[in-house]
Design a protein around this motif. Structure first.
Motif, PDB file in Angstrom:
ATOM      1  N   HIS A  88       0.708  -1.045  -0.017  1.00 33.15           N
ATOM      2  CA  HIS A  88      -0.127  -0.010   0.092  1.00 33.15           C
ATOM      3  C   HIS A  88       0.723   1.356  -0.170  1.00 33.15           C
ATOM      4  O   HIS A  88       0.505   2.021  -0.853  1.00 33.15           O
ATOM      5  N   HIS A  92       1.689   3.773  -3.181  1.00 35.93           N
ATOM      6  CA  HIS A  92       1.324   5.423  -2.783  1.00 35.93           C
ATOM      7  C   HIS A  92       2.871   6.129  -3.105  1.00 35.93           C
ATOM      8  O   HIS A  92       2.650   7.318  -2.950  1.00 35.93           O
ATOM      9  N   HIS A 123      -7.110   1.629  -6.793  1.00 39.36           N
ATOM     10  CA  HIS A 123      -7.128   2.003  -5.414  1.00 39.36           C
ATOM     11  C   HIS A 123      -6.683   3.439  -5.364  1.00 39.36           C
ATOM     12  O   HIS A 123      -7.263   4.354  -5.133  1.00 39.36           O
ATOM     13  N   HIS A 128      -9.442   6.411  -4.277  1.00 36.57           N
ATOM     14  CA  HIS A 128      -8.986   7.419  -3.496  1.00 36.57           C
ATOM     15  C   HIS A 128      -9.615   8.994  -3.974  1.00 36.57           C
ATOM     16  O   HIS A 128      -9.956   9.983  -3.368  1.00 36.57           O
ATOM     17  N   HIS A 306      -4.786   8.976   5.978  1.00 39.93           N
ATOM     18  CA  HIS A 306      -4.263   8.310   4.791  1.00 39.93           C
ATOM     19  C   HIS A 306      -4.864   9.155   3.384  1.00 39.93           C
ATOM     20  O   HIS A 306      -4.313   9.317   2.477  1.00 39.93           O
TER      21      HIS A 306
END
Ligand code: ZN
Length: 361
Positions: A88, A92, A123, A128, A306
Protein backbone atom coordinates in the motif's frame (compact mmCIF):
# COMPACT_ATOMS: atom_id res chain seq x y z
CA UNK A 1 -6.20 14.27 -10.29
CA UNK A 2 -8.36 12.39 -12.79
CA UNK A 3 -12.02 13.21 -12.69
CA UNK A 4 -15.15 11.57 -13.98
CA UNK A 5 -17.66 13.29 -16.22
CA UNK A 6 -20.05 13.12 -13.25
CA UNK A 7 -17.86 14.45 -10.48
CA UNK A 8 -15.57 17.42 -10.18
CA UNK A 9 -13.82 18.58 -7.05
CA UNK A 10 -12.56 21.96 -6.06
CA UNK A 11 -8.89 21.09 -5.73
CA UNK A 12 -7.89 23.97 -3.51
CA UNK A 13 -9.86 25.63 -0.74
CA UNK A 14 -9.08 27.34 2.54
CA UNK A 15 -9.61 24.21 4.61
CA UNK A 16 -7.34 22.07 2.42
CA UNK A 17 -4.67 24.78 2.33
CA UNK A 18 -4.67 25.09 6.11
CA UNK A 19 -4.40 21.31 6.51
CA UNK A 20 -1.45 21.20 4.14
CA UNK A 21 0.23 24.11 5.90
CA UNK A 22 -0.12 22.63 9.40
CA UNK A 23 1.04 19.16 8.35
CA UNK A 24 4.01 20.60 6.45
CA UNK A 25 4.91 22.61 9.57
CA UNK A 26 4.79 19.43 11.67
CA UNK A 27 7.39 17.74 9.46
CA UNK A 28 9.56 20.85 9.07
CA UNK A 29 9.68 21.72 12.78
CA UNK A 30 10.81 18.20 13.64
CA UNK A 31 13.07 17.74 10.63
CA UNK A 32 11.18 14.56 9.75
CA UNK A 33 10.92 12.86 6.39
CA UNK A 34 7.42 12.01 5.12
CA UNK A 35 8.57 8.58 3.95
CA UNK A 36 8.68 5.29 5.82
CA UNK A 37 12.45 5.17 6.15
CA UNK A 38 14.29 2.75 8.41
CA UNK A 39 11.25 2.23 10.65
CA UNK A 40 9.16 0.93 7.78
CA UNK A 41 12.06 -1.09 6.40
CA UNK A 42 12.52 -2.85 9.76
CA UNK A 43 8.80 -3.50 9.96
CA UNK A 44 8.79 -4.88 6.40
CA UNK A 45 11.62 -7.30 7.22
CA UNK A 46 9.67 -8.55 10.27
CA UNK A 47 6.51 -9.08 8.18
CA UNK A 48 8.51 -10.74 5.38
CA UNK A 49 10.08 -13.16 7.89
CA UNK A 50 6.67 -13.89 9.37
CA UNK A 51 5.28 -14.74 5.91
CA UNK A 52 8.25 -16.86 4.81
CA UNK A 53 8.41 -18.76 8.13
CA UNK A 54 4.65 -19.53 7.99
CA UNK A 55 4.99 -20.77 4.41
CA UNK A 56 8.12 -22.91 4.94
CA UNK A 57 6.69 -24.56 8.06
CA UNK A 58 3.38 -25.17 6.29
CA UNK A 59 4.90 -26.72 3.18
CA UNK A 60 8.10 -28.38 4.36
CA UNK A 61 7.53 -29.53 7.94
CA UNK A 62 5.38 -32.44 9.11
CA UNK A 63 2.50 -30.82 11.00
CA UNK A 64 -0.85 -32.23 12.16
CA UNK A 65 -4.06 -30.93 10.60
CA UNK A 66 -4.66 -28.35 13.33
CA UNK A 67 -1.07 -27.13 12.95
CA UNK A 68 -1.52 -26.77 9.20
CA UNK A 69 -4.73 -24.78 9.76
CA UNK A 70 -2.96 -22.45 12.18
CA UNK A 71 -0.03 -21.98 9.79
CA UNK A 72 -2.35 -21.31 6.84
CA UNK A 73 -4.21 -18.69 8.93
CA UNK A 74 -0.84 -17.20 9.92
CA UNK A 75 0.20 -17.10 6.24
CA UNK A 76 -3.08 -15.41 5.24
CA UNK A 77 -2.68 -12.83 8.02
CA UNK A 78 0.94 -12.21 6.97
CA UNK A 79 -0.11 -11.71 3.33
CA UNK A 80 -2.65 -9.12 4.46
CA UNK A 81 0.10 -7.44 6.51
CA UNK A 82 2.31 -7.26 3.40
CA UNK A 83 -0.59 -5.62 1.57
CA UNK A 84 -1.32 -3.10 4.33
CA UNK A 85 2.23 -2.11 5.21
CA UNK A 86 4.46 -2.64 2.18
CA UNK A 87 2.32 -2.82 -0.97
CA UNK A 88 0.00 0.00 0.00
CA UNK A 89 2.72 2.50 0.95
CA UNK A 90 4.93 1.56 -2.00
CA UNK A 91 2.11 2.01 -4.52
CA UNK A 92 1.44 5.46 -3.04
CA UNK A 93 5.18 6.25 -3.35
CA UNK A 94 5.42 6.81 0.40
CA UNK A 95 7.46 3.72 1.31
CA UNK A 96 10.78 5.33 0.39
CA UNK A 97 12.23 8.59 -0.91
CA UNK A 98 13.78 6.47 -3.68
CA UNK A 99 11.31 5.86 -6.54
CA UNK A 100 13.03 2.62 -7.53
CA UNK A 101 12.56 1.20 -4.04
CA UNK A 102 8.87 2.14 -4.26
CA UNK A 103 8.60 0.51 -7.68
CA UNK A 104 10.24 -2.73 -6.55
CA UNK A 105 8.21 -2.92 -3.33
CA UNK A 106 4.97 -2.10 -5.19
CA UNK A 107 5.32 -5.48 -6.91
CA UNK A 108 4.78 -7.25 -3.58
CA UNK A 109 1.15 -6.90 -4.70
CA UNK A 110 1.87 -9.31 -7.57
CA UNK A 111 3.59 -11.71 -5.15
CA UNK A 112 0.52 -11.93 -2.91
CA UNK A 113 -1.78 -12.66 -5.84
CA UNK A 114 -2.97 -9.24 -7.04
CA UNK A 115 -1.68 -6.93 -9.76
CA UNK A 116 0.20 -3.77 -8.84
CA UNK A 117 -0.91 -2.24 -12.17
CA UNK A 118 -4.62 -2.82 -11.58
CA UNK A 119 -4.28 -1.87 -7.90
CA UNK A 120 -2.79 1.53 -8.70
CA UNK A 121 -5.77 2.37 -10.93
CA UNK A 122 -8.45 0.78 -8.79
CA UNK A 123 -7.14 2.05 -5.47
CA UNK A 124 -4.91 5.09 -6.03
CA UNK A 125 -7.08 6.71 -8.66
CA UNK A 126 -10.64 5.38 -8.45
CA UNK A 127 -11.06 4.70 -4.72
CA UNK A 128 -9.00 7.64 -3.50
CA UNK A 129 -10.73 10.11 -5.81
CA UNK A 130 -14.34 8.90 -5.79
CA UNK A 131 -14.53 7.66 -2.20
CA UNK A 132 -18.03 6.34 -1.36
CA UNK A 133 -19.54 7.53 -4.64
CA UNK A 134 -21.76 4.67 -5.77
CA UNK A 135 -21.11 3.60 -9.33
CA UNK A 136 -17.53 4.90 -9.30
CA UNK A 137 -15.78 3.66 -6.11
CA UNK A 138 -14.99 -0.02 -6.65
CA UNK A 139 -14.43 -0.61 -2.92
CA UNK A 140 -18.16 -0.27 -2.23
CA UNK A 141 -19.13 -2.42 -5.18
CA UNK A 142 -20.22 -5.90 -4.12
CA UNK A 143 -23.24 -5.73 -6.39
CA UNK A 144 -25.45 -7.75 -6.86
CA UNK A 145 -24.40 -9.83 -3.85
CA UNK A 146 -24.19 -6.96 -1.41
CA UNK A 147 -25.67 -3.47 -1.16
CA UNK A 148 -23.19 -1.22 0.61
CA UNK A 149 -24.36 2.23 -0.46
CA UNK A 150 -27.73 4.02 -0.71
CA UNK A 151 -27.06 4.77 -4.39
CA UNK A 152 -27.20 1.06 -5.25
CA UNK A 153 -30.51 -0.58 -6.16
CA UNK A 154 -31.88 -2.82 -3.44
CA UNK A 155 -32.63 -6.47 -4.23
CA UNK A 156 -34.70 -8.82 -2.06
CA UNK A 157 -31.68 -10.90 -1.09
CA UNK A 158 -30.00 -7.86 0.53
CA UNK A 159 -32.52 -8.22 3.38
CA UNK A 160 -30.30 -10.98 4.80
CA UNK A 161 -26.91 -9.69 3.62
CA UNK A 162 -25.79 -9.13 7.22
CA UNK A 163 -25.70 -12.93 7.57
CA UNK A 164 -24.21 -14.13 4.31
CA UNK A 165 -21.76 -11.33 3.42
CA UNK A 166 -18.80 -12.51 5.55
CA UNK A 167 -17.75 -15.47 3.37
CA UNK A 168 -17.94 -13.09 0.38
CA UNK A 169 -15.36 -10.88 2.08
CA UNK A 170 -13.12 -13.94 2.18
CA UNK A 171 -13.26 -14.14 -1.63
CA UNK A 172 -11.38 -10.86 -2.11
CA UNK A 173 -8.02 -12.39 -3.05
CA UNK A 174 -9.57 -14.94 -5.41
CA UNK A 175 -11.66 -12.17 -6.99
CA UNK A 176 -8.41 -10.26 -7.66
CA UNK A 177 -7.08 -13.18 -9.74
CA UNK A 178 -10.11 -13.05 -12.05
CA UNK A 179 -10.50 -9.26 -12.06
CA UNK A 180 -6.85 -8.69 -12.99
CA UNK A 181 -7.10 -10.99 -16.01
CA UNK A 182 -10.48 -9.50 -17.01
CA UNK A 183 -9.09 -5.95 -16.68
CA UNK A 184 -6.12 -6.85 -18.89
CA UNK A 185 -8.50 -8.24 -21.53
CA UNK A 186 -11.40 -5.75 -21.40
CA UNK A 187 -9.57 -2.60 -20.26
CA UNK A 188 -12.29 -1.90 -17.70
CA UNK A 189 -12.38 -1.57 -13.91
CA UNK A 190 -15.79 -1.50 -12.28
CA UNK A 191 -17.35 -0.50 -15.61
CA UNK A 192 -14.91 2.39 -16.16
CA UNK A 193 -12.57 2.38 -19.12
CA UNK A 194 -8.87 2.32 -18.28
CA UNK A 195 -5.70 1.97 -20.30
CA UNK A 196 -4.93 -1.70 -20.86
CA UNK A 197 -1.58 -2.84 -19.46
CA UNK A 198 1.04 -3.20 -22.16
CA UNK A 199 4.77 -3.89 -22.47
CA UNK A 200 6.41 -4.15 -19.05
CA UNK A 201 3.08 -3.71 -17.26
CA UNK A 202 1.58 -6.72 -19.01
CA UNK A 203 4.78 -8.72 -18.49
CA UNK A 204 4.73 -7.93 -14.75
CA UNK A 205 1.07 -8.96 -14.53
CA UNK A 206 1.72 -12.32 -16.24
CA UNK A 207 5.00 -13.04 -14.42
CA UNK A 208 3.39 -12.00 -11.12
CA UNK A 209 0.50 -14.43 -11.59
CA UNK A 210 2.93 -17.22 -12.58
CA UNK A 211 5.09 -16.58 -9.50
CA UNK A 212 2.09 -16.43 -7.20
CA UNK A 213 0.49 -19.65 -8.42
CA UNK A 214 3.98 -21.17 -8.49
CA UNK A 215 4.52 -20.69 -4.75
CA UNK A 216 0.89 -21.10 -3.73
CA UNK A 217 -0.02 -24.22 -5.72
CA UNK A 218 2.80 -25.76 -7.77
CA UNK A 219 5.65 -25.83 -5.22
CA UNK A 220 3.57 -27.48 -2.45
CA UNK A 221 2.49 -30.20 -4.93
CA UNK A 222 6.09 -30.71 -6.07
CA UNK A 223 7.00 -31.01 -2.36
CA UNK A 224 4.71 -34.05 -2.19
CA UNK A 225 1.38 -32.73 -0.91
CA UNK A 226 -1.84 -34.08 -2.43
CA UNK A 227 -3.48 -31.69 -4.93
CA UNK A 228 -6.71 -31.53 -2.93
CA UNK A 229 -4.83 -30.67 0.29
CA UNK A 230 -2.94 -27.91 -1.54
CA UNK A 231 -6.16 -26.55 -3.03
CA UNK A 232 -7.98 -26.56 0.33
CA UNK A 233 -5.03 -24.87 2.06
CA UNK A 234 -4.86 -22.26 -0.70
CA UNK A 235 -8.60 -21.52 -0.36
CA UNK A 236 -8.38 -21.25 3.43
CA UNK A 237 -5.29 -19.00 3.31
CA UNK A 238 -6.98 -16.75 0.75
CA UNK A 239 -10.12 -16.70 2.88
CA UNK A 240 -8.25 -15.46 5.95
CA UNK A 241 -6.44 -12.80 3.92
CA UNK A 242 -9.68 -11.72 2.24
CA UNK A 243 -11.67 -11.36 5.47
CA UNK A 244 -8.89 -9.41 7.20
CA UNK A 245 -8.38 -7.07 4.21
CA UNK A 246 -12.07 -6.55 3.43
CA UNK A 247 -12.93 -5.78 7.05
CA UNK A 248 -10.11 -3.27 7.30
CA UNK A 249 -11.40 -1.46 4.19
CA UNK A 250 -15.09 -1.71 5.14
CA UNK A 251 -14.70 -0.42 8.70
CA UNK A 252 -13.24 2.82 7.37
CA UNK A 253 -15.92 3.59 4.77
CA UNK A 254 -18.99 1.36 5.10
CA UNK A 255 -20.21 2.44 8.52
CA UNK A 256 -23.17 4.50 9.70
CA UNK A 257 -21.08 7.60 10.30
CA UNK A 258 -19.63 7.81 6.76
CA UNK A 259 -21.26 9.83 4.01
CA UNK A 260 -22.23 8.30 0.66
CA UNK A 261 -23.06 9.85 -2.67
CA UNK A 262 -25.01 8.58 -5.66
CA UNK A 263 -24.08 9.15 -9.32
CA UNK A 264 -24.88 11.03 -11.41
CA UNK A 265 -24.87 13.79 -8.84
CA UNK A 266 -27.61 16.33 -9.17
CA UNK A 267 -26.54 19.16 -6.85
CA UNK A 268 -24.58 21.86 -8.65
CA UNK A 269 -23.97 19.54 -11.61
CA UNK A 270 -22.03 17.14 -9.43
CA UNK A 271 -19.45 19.61 -8.27
CA UNK A 272 -18.28 19.05 -4.72
CA UNK A 273 -17.14 22.03 -2.72
CA UNK A 274 -14.00 20.55 -1.34
CA UNK A 275 -12.01 17.43 -2.08
CA UNK A 276 -10.52 17.42 1.44
CA UNK A 277 -13.94 17.75 3.08
CA UNK A 278 -15.24 14.91 0.92
CA UNK A 279 -12.36 12.64 1.96
CA UNK A 280 -12.91 13.28 5.66
CA UNK A 281 -16.68 12.96 5.64
CA UNK A 282 -16.70 9.70 3.68
CA UNK A 283 -14.09 8.11 5.94
CA UNK A 284 -14.03 7.08 9.60
CA UNK A 285 -10.98 6.22 11.71
CA UNK A 286 -11.12 3.41 14.26
CA UNK A 287 -9.18 2.09 17.26
CA UNK A 288 -6.66 4.98 17.17
CA UNK A 289 -5.09 3.96 20.48
CA UNK A 290 -4.77 0.29 19.64
CA UNK A 291 -1.02 -0.15 19.22
CA UNK A 292 -1.23 -3.65 17.73
CA UNK A 293 -3.90 -2.81 15.14
CA UNK A 294 -2.09 0.39 14.14
CA UNK A 295 1.10 -1.64 13.64
CA UNK A 296 -0.58 -4.54 11.86
CA UNK A 297 -3.00 -2.61 9.63
CA UNK A 298 -0.35 -0.26 8.30
CA UNK A 299 -2.18 2.75 9.71
CA UNK A 300 -5.35 1.88 7.78
CA UNK A 301 -7.30 2.44 10.99
CA UNK A 302 -6.26 6.09 10.37
CA UNK A 303 -7.85 6.22 6.92
CA UNK A 304 -8.88 9.88 7.22
CA UNK A 305 -5.22 10.84 7.45
CA UNK A 306 -4.35 8.37 4.71
CA UNK A 307 -6.99 9.73 2.33
CA UNK A 308 -5.83 13.29 2.92
CA UNK A 309 -2.12 12.51 2.73
CA UNK A 310 -1.58 9.27 0.80
CA UNK A 311 1.98 10.34 -0.01
CA UNK A 312 2.87 10.41 3.69
CA UNK A 313 3.90 7.01 5.05
CA UNK A 314 1.45 5.38 7.44
CA UNK A 315 4.03 5.34 10.24
CA UNK A 316 3.31 9.06 10.78
CA UNK A 317 -0.50 8.89 10.95
CA UNK A 318 -0.91 8.54 14.74
CA UNK A 319 1.11 11.75 15.20
CA UNK A 320 -0.61 13.84 12.51
CA UNK A 321 -4.15 12.68 13.39
CA UNK A 322 -4.60 15.21 16.25
CA UNK A 323 -3.61 18.03 13.84
CA UNK A 324 -6.17 16.90 11.25
CA UNK A 325 -8.81 16.61 13.98
CA UNK A 326 -8.01 20.11 15.25
CA UNK A 327 -8.11 21.78 11.81
CA UNK A 328 -11.37 19.95 11.00
CA UNK A 329 -12.91 21.29 14.21
CA UNK A 330 -11.76 24.83 13.35
CA UNK A 331 -13.44 24.63 9.92
CA UNK A 332 -16.58 22.81 11.10
CA UNK A 333 -15.77 19.65 9.16
CA UNK A 334 -17.12 16.48 10.74
CA UNK A 335 -14.21 14.23 11.78
CA UNK A 336 -15.28 10.83 13.13
CA UNK A 337 -13.33 8.06 14.83
CA UNK A 338 -14.59 4.90 16.49
CA UNK A 339 -12.85 4.31 19.80
CA UNK A 340 -12.36 0.60 19.15
CA UNK A 341 -12.37 -2.05 16.45
CA UNK A 342 -15.48 -3.65 17.97
CA UNK A 343 -17.43 -0.36 17.87
CA UNK A 344 -16.49 0.08 14.19
CA UNK A 345 -17.48 -3.53 13.48
CA UNK A 346 -20.91 -3.07 15.11
CA UNK A 347 -21.42 0.12 13.11
CA UNK A 348 -20.58 -1.79 9.90
CA UNK A 349 -23.04 -4.57 10.84
CA UNK A 350 -25.79 -2.00 11.51
CA UNK A 351 -25.02 -0.31 8.18
CA UNK A 352 -25.29 -3.63 6.30
CA UNK A 353 -28.59 -4.29 8.04
CA UNK A 354 -29.90 -0.82 7.20
CA UNK A 355 -28.87 -1.07 3.52
CA UNK A 356 -30.74 -4.37 3.23
CA UNK A 357 -34.01 -3.12 4.70
CA UNK A 358 -36.90 -2.35 2.32
CA UNK A 359 -37.27 1.27 3.45
CA UNK A 360 -33.64 1.95 2.51
CA UNK A 361 -34.49 1.37 -1.16
ZN1 ZN B 1 -4.51 4.15 -0.22
Amino acid sequence: MQTSAHVRFEKRDEFHDELQRRIAAYFEERGLSRFGGIRLLTKSVMIGLWLVASYLLLVFSPVPLWGAALLAASLGAAMAAVGFNITHDANHDSFSRNKWVNLVMSHTMDLIGGSSYVWRIKHNVIHHTYTNIAGLDDDINLYPWGRLAPGQRRLKLHRIQTFYIWPLYGMLGIKWHFDDVLTAITGKVSGQKIRRPDGMELACLIIGKALFFGWALVLPMVAGHAWWAVLLTYLFTEFVMGVVMSLTFQLAHCVEEAQFFPTPLTADEGKFQSWARHQIETTVDFAPRNFFLTWYMGGLNYQIEHHLFPRISHIHYPKIAPIVRQVSAEFGVRYTAHRSFVRALFSHVRWLHRMGRPEAA
